[in-house]
Structures are given as C-alpha cells and as structure tokens.
Design an enzyme around this catalytic site. Structure first.
Site, PDB file in Angstrom:
ATOM      1  N   HIS A  12     -11.223  60.420 -31.613  1.00  0.00           N
ATOM      2  CA  HIS A  12     -12.076  61.452 -32.216  1.00  0.00           C
ATOM      3  C   HIS A  12     -12.184  62.695 -31.328  1.00  0.00           C
ATOM      4  O   HIS A  12     -12.333  63.804 -31.824  1.00  0.00           O
ATOM      5  CB  HIS A  12     -13.476  60.876 -32.488  1.00  0.00           C
ATOM      6  CG  HIS A  12     -14.098  60.276 -31.265  1.00  0.00           C
ATOM      7  ND1 HIS A  12     -13.647  59.078 -30.725  1.00  0.00           N
ATOM      8  CD2 HIS A  12     -15.085  60.706 -30.447  1.00  0.00           C
ATOM      9  CE1 HIS A  12     -14.351  58.806 -29.639  1.00  0.00           C
ATOM     10  NE2 HIS A  12     -15.224  59.774 -29.441  1.00  0.00           N
ATOM     11  N   HIS A 101      11.874  65.073 -14.147  1.00  0.00           N
ATOM     12  CA  HIS A 101      11.870  64.152 -13.005  1.00  0.00           C
ATOM     13  C   HIS A 101      11.435  62.731 -13.372  1.00  0.00           C
ATOM     14  O   HIS A 101      11.844  61.777 -12.713  1.00  0.00           O
ATOM     15  CB  HIS A 101      10.923  64.673 -11.915  1.00  0.00           C
ATOM     16  CG  HIS A 101      11.441  65.910 -11.243  1.00  0.00           C
ATOM     17  ND1 HIS A 101      10.834  66.479 -10.146  1.00  0.00           N
ATOM     18  CD2 HIS A 101      12.520  66.705 -11.520  1.00  0.00           C
ATOM     19  CE1 HIS A 101      11.504  67.559  -9.767  1.00  0.00           C
ATOM     20  NE2 HIS A 101      12.528  67.721 -10.596  1.00  0.00           N
ATOM     21  N   ARG A 135      18.949  61.390  -8.525  1.00  0.00           N
ATOM     22  CA  ARG A 135      17.999  60.684  -7.659  1.00  0.00           C
ATOM     23  C   ARG A 135      16.759  60.241  -8.423  1.00  0.00           C
ATOM     24  O   ARG A 135      16.099  59.266  -8.040  1.00  0.00           O
ATOM     25  CB  ARG A 135      17.610  61.567  -6.463  1.00  0.00           C
ATOM     26  CG  ARG A 135      16.778  62.786  -6.818  1.00  0.00           C
ATOM     27  CD  ARG A 135      16.583  63.696  -5.609  1.00  0.00           C
ATOM     28  NE  ARG A 135      15.600  64.742  -5.821  1.00  0.00           N
ATOM     29  CZ  ARG A 135      15.816  65.880  -6.489  1.00  0.00           C
ATOM     30  NH1 ARG A 135      17.002  66.093  -7.051  1.00  0.00           N
ATOM     31  NH2 ARG A 135      14.874  66.784  -6.612  1.00  0.00           N
TER      32      ARG A 135
HETATM   33  C1  RB5 Z   1     -14.413  59.906 -25.922  1.00  0.00           C
HETATM   34  O1  RB5 Z   1     -15.720  60.373 -25.884  1.00  0.00           O
HETATM   35  C2  RB5 Z   1     -13.744  60.109 -24.577  1.00  0.00           C
HETATM   36  O2  RB5 Z   1     -14.214  59.204 -23.656  1.00  0.00           O
HETATM   37  C3  RB5 Z   1     -12.243  59.967 -24.735  1.00  0.00           C
HETATM   38  O3  RB5 Z   1     -11.799  60.912 -25.667  1.00  0.00           O
HETATM   39  C4  RB5 Z   1     -11.399  60.175 -23.512  1.00  0.00           C
HETATM   40  O4  RB5 Z   1     -11.706  61.356 -22.853  1.00  0.00           O
HETATM   41  C5  RB5 Z   1     -11.254  59.042 -22.590  1.00  0.00           C
HETATM   42  O5  RB5 Z   1     -10.521  59.082 -21.596  1.00  0.00           O
END
Ligand code: RB5
Length: 151
Positions: A12, A101, A135
């Site tokens: 979200h 890389h 490499r």
């Molecule tokens: C969601 O609120 C947030 O924790 C998530 O989008 C993210 O940033 C997690 O690493």
C-alpha cells in the site's frame, strides 16, 4: 527503452508510484505485468515480494520492480529467494551499477523517499544497463555458493 516484459508489485505504501511507473512504462512500449496491490488497504510487503520473485524466477531473463514505503522491506524479502538479486536504489547511478556490477534482476524503490522523476531515472538506468560480466561474474558465482552452503 529496451523491449522486455517486466513485472511490478508494491504494498500500500508504494501503490501510487507503482501506478505512475506502470503507465510510464507502458507508454514507452514495455509490457508490464501488474501483480498488485491495487488499493490503499494495508497489506504485507513479503507477500508481494514473494509473488514477484516467483514470477521473475519463472521467466528467465525478465525483471521486476518492487515498491514499498522505503524499499527496504521489499529488498530484504525478495533477496530470500535464491535466484533473485534485488537492489534497493535511490538514483540512476545506483540503478545502473546494480545491473552492470551485480546483475540485479529486481529493482526496489522507496515511494516515501524518492519522487516520480527519480523513480523514472532508476527504472530507465536499470532497464538500459547490461551486466558487465568478467570479474563481477566471479562475485555473483560466490553469492550462489554462499546460498548453497547456508542450506
Ligand atoms: C508500510 O507502512 C511500510 O512499512 C512498508 O511500505 C515498507 O516501508 C517496509 O519496509
């Protein structure tokens, strides 16, 4: 931009940036598989990282973009998969280096940390840069060895 199939997914926290980047990519002629989420309801980033990682693993040579608020959760989750090299990038140079890389196959972005123009730069560099081998291949091979030894 090169023609390739890409998958994109977010939680979200990244859904708006995902929608903007999907439109941008489609307008540039890139086929994009949108794996969700598609609403503002709170979801868990590991679920979407896993969905996208499985898609990338089934489509060799293709790539993915994962977006959450910081990009951190998505990158940690995606890198649990043995064939995924997910890179959290904040500018075009880091995105380019992750391909040249590290042969990264998943780009992670933090929607609460970068704006749309920087995100577009990251995507363009990621898609248009090629792994340099040499490499760097030896180091990628060592990642696979580490993975096998830890199982
Ligand atoms: C969601 O609120 C947030 O924790 C998530 O989008 C993210 O940033 C997690 O690493």
């Amino acid at each position: 931009m090169k023609k390739r199939t890409l998958a994109i997914a977010s939680d979200h926290g990244g859904v708006e940036l995902k929608q903007s980047l999907t439109i941008y990519l489609q307008e540039s002629g890139t086929e994009v598989a949108d794996l969700g989420t598609n609403g503002s309801e709170s979801v868990d980033y590991p679920d979407y990282a896993q969905k996208l990682s499985e898609w990338v693993e089934k489509n060799p040579g293709n790539m993915g973009i994962l977006i959450c608020g910081s990009g951190i959760g998505m990158s940690i989750a995606a890198n649990r998969n043995p064939n995924i090299r997910a890179a959290l990038c904040h500018d075009g140079l880091s995105a380019s280096l992750s391909r040249r890389h590290n042969d990264a196959n998943v780009l992670c972005l933090g929607a609460r940390l970068i704006g749309i123009e920087t995100a577009k730069d990251c995507v363009n560099e990621f898609l248009n840069s090629e792994f340099e081998g040499g490499r760097h291949q030896k180091r990628i091979d060592k990642l696979s060895i580490l993975q096998r030894e830890s199982q």
